[in-house]
Write a protein that holds these residues in place. Structure first.
Motif, PDB file in Angstrom:
ATOM      1  N   GLU A 102       4.607   4.473 -13.515  1.00  0.00           N
ATOM      2  CA  GLU A 102       5.195   5.545 -12.423  1.00  0.00           C
ATOM      3  C   GLU A 102       5.501   5.248 -11.724  1.00  0.00           C
ATOM      4  O   GLU A 102       4.601   3.870 -10.918  1.00  0.00           O
ATOM      5  CB  GLU A 102       3.492   5.483 -12.437  1.00  0.00           C
ATOM      6  CG  GLU A 102       3.304   7.086 -11.607  1.00  0.00           C
ATOM      7  CD  GLU A 102       2.014   7.651 -11.532  1.00  0.00           C
ATOM      8  OE1 GLU A 102       1.334   7.820 -10.691  1.00  0.00           O
ATOM      9  OE2 GLU A 102       1.487   7.863 -12.477  1.00  0.00           O
ATOM     10  N   GLN A 103       6.644   5.347 -11.048  1.00  0.00           N
ATOM     11  CA  GLN A 103       6.471   5.401  -9.751  1.00  0.00           C
ATOM     12  C   GLN A 103       6.026   5.750  -8.207  1.00  0.00           C
ATOM     13  O   GLN A 103       5.848   6.837  -8.186  1.00  0.00           O
ATOM     14  CB  GLN A 103       8.452   5.733  -9.304  1.00  0.00           C
ATOM     15  CG  GLN A 103       9.313   5.595 -10.502  1.00  0.00           C
ATOM     16  CD  GLN A 103       9.793   3.800 -10.454  1.00  0.00           C
ATOM     17  OE1 GLN A 103       9.644   3.491  -9.386  1.00  0.00           O
ATOM     18  NE2 GLN A 103      10.284   3.419 -11.160  1.00  0.00           N
ATOM     19  N   LEU A 104       5.775   4.613  -7.420  1.00  0.00           N
ATOM     20  CA  LEU A 104       4.315   4.851  -6.667  1.00  0.00           C
ATOM     21  C   LEU A 104       5.546   5.092  -4.892  1.00  0.00           C
ATOM     22  O   LEU A 104       6.814   4.254  -5.114  1.00  0.00           O
ATOM     23  CB  LEU A 104       3.178   4.055  -6.598  1.00  0.00           C
ATOM     24  CG  LEU A 104       2.552   4.042  -7.655  1.00  0.00           C
ATOM     25  CD1 LEU A 104       1.362   3.089  -6.920  1.00  0.00           C
ATOM     26  CD2 LEU A 104       1.906   4.947  -8.825  1.00  0.00           C
ATOM     27  N   SER A 105       4.803   5.585  -4.071  1.00  0.00           N
ATOM     28  CA  SER A 105       5.563   5.842  -3.297  1.00  0.00           C
ATOM     29  C   SER A 105       5.395   4.676  -2.492  1.00  0.00           C
ATOM     30  O   SER A 105       4.257   4.302  -2.028  1.00  0.00           O
ATOM     31  CB  SER A 105       5.118   7.182  -2.316  1.00  0.00           C
ATOM     32  OG  SER A 105       4.431   7.722  -2.141  1.00  0.00           O
ATOM     33  N   GLU A 106       6.079   4.426  -1.171  1.00  0.00           N
ATOM     34  CA  GLU A 106       5.727   3.825  -0.456  1.00  0.00           C
ATOM     35  C   GLU A 106       4.217   4.004   0.757  1.00  0.00           C
ATOM     36  O   GLU A 106       3.929   5.191   0.587  1.00  0.00           O
ATOM     37  CB  GLU A 106       6.537   3.073   0.829  1.00  0.00           C
ATOM     38  CG  GLU A 106       7.894   2.171   0.298  1.00  0.00           C
ATOM     39  CD  GLU A 106       7.871   0.899  -0.020  1.00  0.00           C
ATOM     40  OE1 GLU A 106       6.593   0.709   0.293  1.00  0.00           O
ATOM     41  OE2 GLU A 106       7.913   0.699  -1.594  1.00  0.00           O
ATOM     42  N   PRO A 107       3.214   2.931   0.807  1.00  0.00           N
ATOM     43  CA  PRO A 107       2.162   3.611   1.134  1.00  0.00           C
ATOM     44  C   PRO A 107       2.514   3.978   3.145  1.00  0.00           C
ATOM     45  O   PRO A 107       3.470   3.203   3.437  1.00  0.00           O
ATOM     46  CB  PRO A 107       1.390   2.568   1.428  1.00  0.00           C
ATOM     47  CG  PRO A 107       1.827   1.492   0.731  1.00  0.00           C
ATOM     48  CD  PRO A 107       2.907   1.817   0.250  1.00  0.00           C
ATOM     49  N   ASN A 108       1.523   5.013   3.393  1.00  0.00           N
ATOM     50  CA  ASN A 108       1.988   6.275   4.671  1.00  0.00           C
ATOM     51  C   ASN A 108       1.158   5.466   5.170  1.00  0.00           C
ATOM     52  O   ASN A 108       0.442   4.017   4.950  1.00  0.00           O
ATOM     53  CB  ASN A 108       1.446   7.901   4.654  1.00  0.00           C
ATOM     54  CG  ASN A 108       1.875   8.391   3.859  1.00  0.00           C
ATOM     55  OD1 ASN A 108       3.542   8.011   3.487  1.00  0.00           O
ATOM     56  ND2 ASN A 108       1.832   8.912   2.140  1.00  0.00           N
ATOM     57  N   ASP A 109       1.345   5.802   7.044  1.00  0.00           N
ATOM     58  CA  ASP A 109       0.480   5.605   8.078  1.00  0.00           C
ATOM     59  C   ASP A 109      -1.118   5.000   7.333  1.00  0.00           C
ATOM     60  O   ASP A 109      -1.779   6.077   6.558  1.00  0.00           O
ATOM     61  CB  ASP A 109       0.157   5.434   8.829  1.00  0.00           C
ATOM     62  CG  ASP A 109       1.647   5.743   9.259  1.00  0.00           C
ATOM     63  OD1 ASP A 109       2.297   3.986   9.433  1.00  0.00           O
ATOM     64  OD2 ASP A 109       1.823   5.835  10.916  1.00  0.00           O
TER      65      ASP A 109
END
Length: 68
Positions: free
Chosen positions: A27-34
């Protein structure tokens, strides 16, 4: 993007599980947000009670882990 490996229960089993009872998917995860962090699992605890009590076919196996 980060790729996560996810173990999915394909079918319930009797006795000892076989490799064919599970499926490893990506599964592709997005980069962590603030304010968020991305952790890598080092050890997973998958307990026997999960077989019938918590797991349904197609579920992602979620249990206690040690992460870094």
């Amino acid at each position: 993007m980060v790729q996560a490996k996810i173990w999915v229960l394909k079918q319930h089993f009797e006795g000892f599980p076989k490799d064919t009872d599970f499926e490893l998917s990506l599964e592709q995860l997005s980069e962590p947000n603030d304010g968020e962090v991305l952790l890598e699992a080092v050890f997973l605890s998958v307990d026997p009670y999960m077989r019938r009590v918590r797991m349904q076919e197609g579920d992602v196996m979620i249990e206690t882990q040690v992460a870094k």
